[in-house]
Scaffold this motif. Structure first.
Motif, short mmCIF file in Angstrom:
data_model
loop_
_atom_site.label_atom_id
_atom_site.label_comp_id
_atom_site.label_asym_id
_atom_site.label_seq_id
_atom_site.Cartn_x
_atom_site.Cartn_y
_atom_site.Cartn_z
N TYR A 392 0.83 -1.20 0.00
CA TYR A 392 0.00 0.00 0.00
C TYR A 392 0.87 1.25 0.00
O TYR A 392 0.64 2.18 -0.79
N GLN A 395 2.58 2.08 -3.33
CA GLN A 395 1.69 2.66 -4.33
C GLN A 395 1.33 4.11 -4.00
O GLN A 395 1.30 4.97 -4.89
N ALA A 418 -3.45 1.23 -5.18
CA ALA A 418 -3.39 1.25 -3.71
C ALA A 418 -4.75 0.90 -3.11
O ALA A 418 -4.83 0.18 -2.11
#
Length: 457
Positions: A392, A395, A418
């Motif tokens: 996460y 991104q 994400a």
């Protein structure tokens, strides 16, 4: 066999009169039809004060249950003074796992308006079958939520968020007592080591669920117990919790955090985590209006940690602080502003390189741990959450850097990727707060870049 969880129900017994509207309510039926079956269906023991076996003073058992029960459900119907008092005691003793219910014609006293109260419809002597079905389902879902998330529901702990629940203080006192009662100095040292390890783990668990005030007090206790006033790990975590707890107010907590970091040789340390935290604290001090010097300090700390670690987190924060300087009174002319903007752009470009470098590495590591993650145990779940968080952040770091460089197509793609990765709400909040700051500052000086930075439509 593990002991079953317990639910203590605070409410009146038998038929009681609501003196506000003159109605008589059979509270035994509320308990028997609406509450007890739902609680027991969740695997908890359910009981009221009249069901507690005791010898001697019932008040002792009542107070004990208000402290120790895993769940308390308080029915305030008829504004029963005992129920109101016991609810207040529970809220003072436990920050969460308390549910408040009432009959739907209950009139809130003015000082209970901030409480969330789930209502049911009572006909007086009876309760309609459809209402029984509806409220049982609603109460069941509420119990699942309250027991699952342990979110603060006590107004006492909401408004006085530096309080530590008695249970935690009891554990601290017990740990100290065991150490003092040891027969030999060696045994005392062993007990003290176990106590501090347990307290550190509890503090880290509190950080995990964002209970920073509780974690701060636990780390302060560890520092006192260990006698190591300058242990870098303890001081670093204490400084972090102090910064995040924002008590007694944001500015004071930031200065306290900075003082703690200075006590472990902040000016000369090469510990990147300590330097990075100092950068975050100084940046926040600038953002809350404490002056330009804090911005200059933040840039220096983020530069040090960025060059030490060569990582994305320090990269995006360094770029933001450079942007802050370009829009501040520190920059006296466009030439100085452009210098900071160029430095920020180069930092974002480096962040993109690091994102491309880190993505295959994290995928390869995840593949190697796939079997451990599939075991279904705590270790496997923690590994799974670790890799999700890493992906996460890669991104969103890519999205942020692309936005700063004016590459809005890559920004949108990275953000969409994400959003596909499981993540916590606080991670989204953190990212959007950073992006809001970035957008505001770029709109001020983006015209100085070549090509010009222009906000997307």
């Amino acid at each position: 066999m593990p002991q079953k969880k317990r639910c203590f129900v605070v409410m009146g017994f038998g038929i009681k009169t609501d003196y506000v509207n003159g109605r008589k309510l059979n509270l035994d039926k509320s308990y028997r039809l609406l509450v007890k079956p739902v609680v027991e269906s969740r695997g908890l023991d359910c009981f009221r004060a009249d069901e507690i076996p005791h010898s001697g003073n019932i008040d002792v058992k009542m107070y004990q249950e208000l402290l120790e029960a895993d769940l308390v459900i308080a029915d305030l119907s008829t504004a029963n003074p005992n129920a109101l008092y016991e609810l207040g005691v529970r809220h003072a003793l436990r920050p969460f796992t308390t549910i408040v219910i009432s009959e739907d014609k209950f009139v809130n006293p003015f000082n209970l308006n901030h409480l969330s109260i789930s209502s049911y419809q009572h006909l007086g002597d009876a309760i309609d079958f459809e209402e029984v079905h509806r409220f049982r389902e609603a109460l069941g879902k509420l119990i699942d939520t309250v027991l699952g998330k342990k979110k603060t529901d006590s107004p006492v702990y909401t408004f006085l968020n530096s309080l530590v629940p008695p249970k935690v203080q009891e554990q601290i006192d017990a740990a100290i007592g065991r150490a003092k009662a040891a027969e030999t100095p060696q045994k005392a040292s062993e007990n003290l080591g176990v106590a501090t390890s347990l307290l550190i783990q509890e503090a880290e668990d509190a950080i995990e669920v964002k209970e920073f005030a509780k974690a701060k007090q636990l780390f302060e206790t560890v520092r006192t117990l260990s006698g190591e006033k300058n242990d870098s790990y303890i001081i670093h975590r204490l400084a972090f919790c102090t910064y995040k707890a924002a008590l007694p107010d944001t500015v004071s907590s930031l200065h306290q955090s900075l003082a703690l970091l200075n006590s472990i040789n902040l000016a000369h340390t090469n510990d990147a985590e300590t330097v990075s935290l100092a950068g975050a604290v100084e940046k926040k001090l600038y953002e809350v209006g404490e002056g330009n010097q804090h911005l200059e300090n933040s840039i220096l700390y983020y530069q040090r940690s960025y060059y030490l670690l060569n990582n994305r987190y320090n990269g995006v924060n360094l770029a933001l602080t450079l942007l802050y300087r370009a829009t501040s009174s520190i920059a006296e002319n466009d030439q100085e502003r452009i210098a900071d903007l160029v430095f920020a752009r180069r930092t974002w470009q480096r962040v993109l390189f690091l994102c491309e470098r880190d993505w295959p590495i994290i995928n390869q590591k995840e593949a190697g741990d796939l079997q451990r993650m599939q075991n279904g145990n705590k270790d496997g779940q923690e590994l799974k959450e670790y890799y999700q968080a890493e992906k996460y952040w890669i991104q969103v770091n890519k999205a942020e850097a692309s936005y700063g460089l004016g590459d809005f197509e890559t920004y949108r793609i990275a953000l969409a990727e994400a959003e596909k990765i499981p993540h916590h709400p606080w991670q989204v909040d953190s990212f959007h707060q950073q992006m809001d700051k970035l957008a505001v500052e770029l709109k001020k000086v983006g015209h100085l870049l070549e090509p010009k930075w222009e906000a997307p439509n």
